[in-house]
Design a protein around this motif. Structure first.
Motif, short mmCIF file in Angstrom:
data_model
loop_
_atom_site.label_atom_id
_atom_site.label_comp_id
_atom_site.label_asym_id
_atom_site.label_seq_id
_atom_site.Cartn_x
_atom_site.Cartn_y
_atom_site.Cartn_z
N PRO B 297 0.80 -1.23 0.00
CA PRO B 297 0.00 0.00 0.00
C PRO B 297 0.83 1.28 0.00
CG PRO B 297 -0.24 -1.21 2.09
CD PRO B 297 0.47 -2.11 1.14
N TRP B 298 2.09 1.21 0.43
CA TRP B 298 2.94 2.42 0.44
C TRP B 298 3.24 2.90 -0.98
CZ3 TRP B 298 4.00 -2.19 2.90
CH2 TRP B 298 4.85 -3.09 2.23
N LEU B 299 3.00 2.07 -1.96
CA LEU B 299 3.16 2.54 -3.34
C LEU B 299 1.88 3.20 -3.85
CD1 LEU B 299 5.16 -0.44 -4.91
CD2 LEU B 299 6.04 1.69 -3.95
N TYR B 300 0.80 3.12 -3.06
CA TYR B 300 -0.50 3.67 -3.47
C TYR B 300 -0.89 4.90 -2.66
CZ TYR B 300 -1.52 -0.74 -5.93
OH TYR B 300 -1.49 -1.81 -6.78
N ASP B 301 -0.46 4.93 -1.42
CA ASP B 301 -0.93 5.97 -0.50
C ASP B 301 0.29 6.57 0.19
OD1 ASP B 301 -1.83 7.39 1.77
OD2 ASP B 301 -3.62 6.16 1.93
N ALA B 302 0.46 7.88 0.01
CA ALA B 302 1.66 8.56 0.50
C ALA B 302 1.79 8.51 2.01
CB ALA B 302 1.66 10.01 0.01
N LYS B 303 0.72 8.16 2.72
CA LYS B 303 0.80 8.15 4.18
C LYS B 303 0.98 6.76 4.77
CE LYS B 303 -1.37 12.60 4.90
NZ LYS B 303 -2.37 13.39 5.64
N VAL B 304 1.14 5.78 3.91
CA VAL B 304 1.37 4.42 4.42
C VAL B 304 2.87 4.18 4.55
CG1 VAL B 304 1.07 1.96 3.96
CG2 VAL B 304 -0.77 3.55 3.43
N ASN B 305 3.25 3.57 5.64
CA ASN B 305 4.66 3.29 5.90
C ASN B 305 5.04 1.90 5.42
OD1 ASN B 305 4.83 5.81 7.08
ND2 ASN B 305 4.17 5.02 9.06
N GLU B 306 6.25 1.80 4.93
CA GLU B 306 6.69 0.53 4.33
C GLU B 306 7.05 -0.50 5.39
OE1 GLU B 306 9.91 1.02 1.54
OE2 GLU B 306 10.22 -1.14 1.45
N ILE B 307 6.03 -1.15 5.89
CA ILE B 307 6.24 -2.23 6.86
C ILE B 307 5.53 -3.46 6.31
CG2 ILE B 307 5.87 -3.00 9.24
CD1 ILE B 307 5.77 -0.10 10.11
N PRO B 308 6.29 -4.47 5.90
CA PRO B 308 5.65 -5.67 5.33
C PRO B 308 4.86 -6.44 6.40
CG PRO B 308 8.00 -6.04 5.64
CD PRO B 308 7.75 -4.61 6.00
N TRP B 309 4.04 -7.38 5.98
CA TRP B 309 3.33 -8.24 6.93
C TRP B 309 4.32 -9.28 7.44
CZ3 TRP B 309 -0.85 -7.22 9.45
CH2 TRP B 309 -1.49 -8.22 10.19
N ARG B 310 4.49 -9.31 8.74
CA ARG B 310 5.57 -10.10 9.33
C ARG B 310 5.03 -11.33 10.06
NH1 ARG B 310 6.91 -4.61 12.33
NH2 ARG B 310 4.69 -5.01 12.62
N LYS B 311 5.84 -12.36 10.09
CA LYS B 311 5.47 -13.55 10.84
C LYS B 311 5.86 -13.33 12.29
CE LYS B 311 5.54 -18.51 10.62
NZ LYS B 311 4.15 -18.43 11.12
N VAL B 312 4.96 -13.65 13.19
CA VAL B 312 5.20 -13.40 14.61
C VAL B 312 5.08 -14.70 15.38
CG1 VAL B 312 4.19 -12.36 16.67
CG2 VAL B 312 4.38 -11.03 14.58
N GLU B 313 6.03 -14.94 16.26
CA GLU B 313 5.87 -16.07 17.18
C GLU B 313 5.76 -15.55 18.59
OE1 GLU B 313 7.42 -19.75 17.03
OE2 GLU B 313 7.70 -19.83 14.85
N LEU B 314 4.70 -15.90 19.24
CA LEU B 314 4.52 -15.43 20.62
C LEU B 314 5.41 -16.21 21.57
CD1 LEU B 314 0.61 -15.16 20.86
CD2 LEU B 314 2.26 -13.37 20.29
N ASP B 315 5.83 -15.55 22.64
CA ASP B 315 6.49 -16.26 23.73
C ASP B 315 5.51 -17.29 24.30
OD1 ASP B 315 8.68 -14.68 23.41
OD2 ASP B 315 8.36 -13.46 25.20
N SER B 316 6.03 -18.36 24.85
CA SER B 316 5.11 -19.36 25.39
C SER B 316 4.35 -18.82 26.60
CB SER B 316 5.87 -20.64 25.74
OG SER B 316 6.86 -20.33 26.70
N LYS B 317 4.97 -17.93 27.34
CA LYS B 317 4.27 -17.28 28.46
C LYS B 317 4.22 -15.78 28.19
CE LYS B 317 3.88 -21.14 30.65
NZ LYS B 317 2.56 -21.80 30.56
N LEU B 318 3.04 -15.25 28.15
CA LEU B 318 2.88 -13.81 27.90
C LEU B 318 2.73 -13.04 29.21
CD1 LEU B 318 0.33 -13.80 24.93
CD2 LEU B 318 2.84 -13.75 24.84
#
Lengths: 544, 544
Positions: B297-318
């Motif tokens: 979307p950062w190539l479409y909208d000047a206010k979007v920041n270039e942060i890709p969709w990232r894979k996240v692993e949660l800690d086993s205890k939050l």
């Protein structure tokens, strides 16, 4: 306007005296022995005032400095001492320093040495690296006058907390020892104020160092610091960097931490001030950025976005747009020559070059000026009127522009949002013009019309830099060459774009500008700090 | 105020008639056959109006729908048709739709089928997925009234361009067929306006669907759409989602594209409206986010920041902080029970739970209200006065608050900047309180004091949601349970935090609220959209 006692002149004089006490007497060069040169950039190393080791240290890149400290070749203390000494000399030549705290820096360096001795390791990746910083960054125990007399002793006990950037750089091992001079409220394109006066350009002392990060670039250009930090809201990193052939990077807002810096226009958000490195080399710039962002500034500053420092590989053939002349003010001959050098270099290396039109630049630069004065100058006037200091001509608009209503501000912001969308679309649409069907990688263009300008001859035209503050694009400034009175002859012109264009043409004097810096801007998309640095490296290598 | 002809009532009636023409007559259920239930959420599938296949399609997740179209199990046309049919029924039960354009949607679906037939592949990862969208997103050929009568036929020829989000979702293969009802200017916590009237809550039609994304949640809660999009500037996604047990995600500004949506307060930037998905499941939410951000979307909208969709692993205890009661308005018993269910679930699973204080929440929510009205309501009034439509009580402040000067706005923005820095530091400091020495992963707390509230009884207290707009944190809303008149008995209270607290306590009636939704907020740091979704999955699994 009531002028209170003590007058602004008395306060300024007191503050100046306080600064001057902090220089080491043994380093002060007698006035009679100071050079009478316009270009003092080489004098420092040839003058005999610095030892061979001091020269070796101060001519090194940031990475080399840190490595030599880490390997115990140099101590952090002797590194800081060398830069304090050199900075002291640069200051005598250019009047670049605002706060001088060599003793605090040396103490910090000593503590780092002790830490290293005790633990066998360094504190962080910048362990022992001296860092000079623009006056507006709060540092514990120092003032942040931002060129306003009323801030000389306000807060009275100096700041009690480091700005977030300073705190982070300290945690990484950076050492602070000086703050550098700025113009009033940092809102002028030349560095002068009623406290410290004018900072001159070490490449040609008939010229201004530019503003607002003028003290910083004068220091950097003479290697009184291995790396420095300035700020930019309309061109304040890029104008002075381009006047002294120092590298700089104006990042997109949200990449580097900004909290805890004193602003000339506090609370303004329609356009945001950003800070970035000023460096003698791109290697030092990359070193600084990589480690700063590696320290996760988004955990320190609520306005920093979580974007790690990324590895970038450039395409073998780049698409570069070039804007030579924005059709509002034609650049002077040395700058036009600089553009041509880069263009030829790119073409020779097989990159594609297309032309860039300055569409909407003028409206963008008018809007940004409206944002600067949208409070009717109330914040600035409140501070200057307290002591009675008069405005310099460049600041006049802060005294004459009426305050805007919020509904007007909203309308202007909405217009800006529409313009930045249009600009993005024009950038994307370049893929229809290039041979490989990809959009441009960068725009290369002047940062100002000048290879440095004499004091009071900037004519306040920031139309080459300020559009990119509103657009919030990543911009680097890189050196190309220096002005030459024998090559950069005055153009014969009869037609002008307008009054400022004609004035700037009229002022241009090849002899006066001789030796001035010829630097250009390289503009990337938002958040393309890594790529902009890589592209500057590529251009540097092409033209060297 | 001059009331012009035609009056707002006439214009509204004309606009309503235009919408109503777009329903398919064969789908309209005779009034006599419509249910007399408060909870209509299950009636649709049991009523016999939908075929087994229509039910199968409309009960599927987004990923399943796209997969079945891709595998030619279903055509895009029959999928869109099924959702149009179901949406038509949901509308008859809740009055949730503002713009109805089934024919355009079906045409788009047919074109997708043809594309697939011709090329043997799908257009994009959302190929054939129907998407409902809040009224304010411009869609070519449709109006964006945002609940303001004057926008009914303005622009006269409807919008000629899709909002950036709509354009992007179309490129991915999404199909648009309805827009959903909102309150006036989207600045009320209940969905009503003079054009379309009130949207009711399908879980309990005595209650409001909430606002401002109320039409969207009513539709979603009854599966008249597989995924929808709403917006949030003070709670407008989270309040209605929490009133209907629909999942939502309020992202940080700059993650999703916002350009081309009609604003109720155009040009306001002191706090930014964001948009986010409203979904029946977290799998659909993740599917939507991943593909939208994958489309850069950062190539479409000047206010979007270039942060890709990232894979996240949660800690086993939050480490989870819980805020049960913000000490300004105590949540009603079903919400307090919901908090406890989640707390017990977390503890039982071995996560660490600490308490969270609502430090600065009240000041943050006051500042945001000042930002909303900083133009003195001029923009809203200009539109409403043109047709003479009166303000609803919730909008009164837009008629009575004086316009702010820019210098005042700057001061307020500077104060907000300081408060958000403090909040970040409090979050970081939780590492000193947790057993594993890590800061909290999330805060879990109510989204409102209510499990749904009857019309006009919201009392305009958005202090549970609006601080996180100023903070710009990522917030998810997830369902926990439903209000139960036999369990959620009225608390005996003699002491109150204040007038609003006492009124809300006074209004609470277990019988009236029976069956209402009990949802909570899960708050992550800025730009933690991926992690917030993962944490919502974890909590969902713990309490189910």
């Amino acid at each position: 306007m009531t002028v209170k006692e003590p007058t602004y002149l008395q306060i300024a004089s007191q503050k100046r005296a306080e600064r001057d006490q902090n220089f080491k007497k043994e380093w002060l060069i007698p006035k009679s022995e100071l050079p009478d040169l316009t270009d003092v950039s080489d004098w420092i190393t040839s003058s005999g005032y610095l030892s061979a080791k001091e020269i070796e240290i101060t001519e090194s890149n940031a990475g080399e400095i840190v490595e030599n400290i880490s390997n115990q070749v140099w101590s952090s203390f002797e590194v800081t001492l060398a830069f304090c000494h050199r900075a002291s000399i640069v200051h005598q030549l250019t009047n670049c320093l605002s706060e001088v705290f060599f003793d605090e820096g040396l103490k910090q360096a000593m503590e780092l040495d002790e830490y290293q001795k005790a633990t066998g390791k360094t504190l962080g990746p910048l362990h022992g690296l001296p860092i000079s910083i623009k006056d507006n960054f709060n540092i514990k125990g120092q003032a942040s006058t931002v060129g306003i007399v009323n801030f000389s002793f306000n807060p009275k006990k100096k700041f009690e907390e480091d700005a977030v950037l300073v705190k982070m750089l300290r945690e990484l091992g950076g050492v602070f020892y000086v703050k550098t001079n700025v113009p009033v409220a940092m809102m002028m394109p030349e560095t002068t104020n009623h406290i410290y006066g004018n900072t001159t350009n070490p490449l040609n002392r008939n010229l201004s160092a530019g503003g607002s990060s003028g003290g910083e670039v004068a220091l950097l250009a003479c290697k009184g610091s291995p790396t420095g930090v300035g700020t930019d809201i309309g061109g304040s990193l890029r104008i002075p960097a381009s006047f002294t052939n120092v590298y700089t990077l104006k990042p997109t807002f949200g990449r580097f931490p900004t909290y805890g810096a004193r602003s000339g226009l506090p609370g303004l958000e329609s356009v945001n001030s950003v800070n970035g490195p000023l460096c003698p080399s791109l290697e030092t710039m990359e070193f600084y950025c990589k480690h700063l962002i590696g320290h996760e500034p988004w955990l320190y500053d609520a306005k920093v976005n979580e974007i790690p420092w990324r590895k970038v590989e450039l395409d073998s053939k780049l698409n570069i747009a070039i804007l030579e002349d924005d059709k509002v003010v034609r650049p002077t001959p040395p700058i036009l020559r600089g553009v041509n050098i880069v263009k030829e270099g790119l073409l020779k290396a097989g990159h594609e070059v297309i032309e860039w039109e300055p569409t909407d630049h003028l409206e963008l630069s008018k809007i940004i000026t409206s944002f600067f004065t949208s409070d009717g100058g109330i914040h600035v006037k409140r501070e200057t009127e307290t002591t009675g200091e008069p405005f310099f001509p460049y600041m006049r608009m802060y005294g004459t522009t009426p305050e805007m209503k919020v509904s007007e501000l909203w309308a202007l912001q909405a217009r800006r949002t529409s313009l930045i969308k249009d600009y993005l679309e024009r950038w994307n649409a370049t893929k229809l013009k290039t041979k490989n069907g990809k959009p441009i990688d960068a725009i290369i263009m002047p940062a100002t019309p000048f290879a440095g300008s004499p004091n009071s001859k900037f004519h306040d035209y920031v139309g080459y830099t300020s559009p990119f503050n509103l657009l919030d694009y990543t911009v680097g400034v890189f050196p190309v060459t220096r002005a030459d009175q024998d090559i950069d002859l005055k153009e014969a012109r009869g037609l002008f774009y307008g009054e400022t264009d004609e004035k700037i043409w009229g002022d241009y004097n090849p002899q006066e500008t001789h030796g001035g810096a010829v630097s250009l801007q390289l503009i990337g998309r938002k958040y393309q700090e890594e790529k902009v640095i890589e592209m500057m490296k590529l251009v540097r290598d092409l033209i060297s």
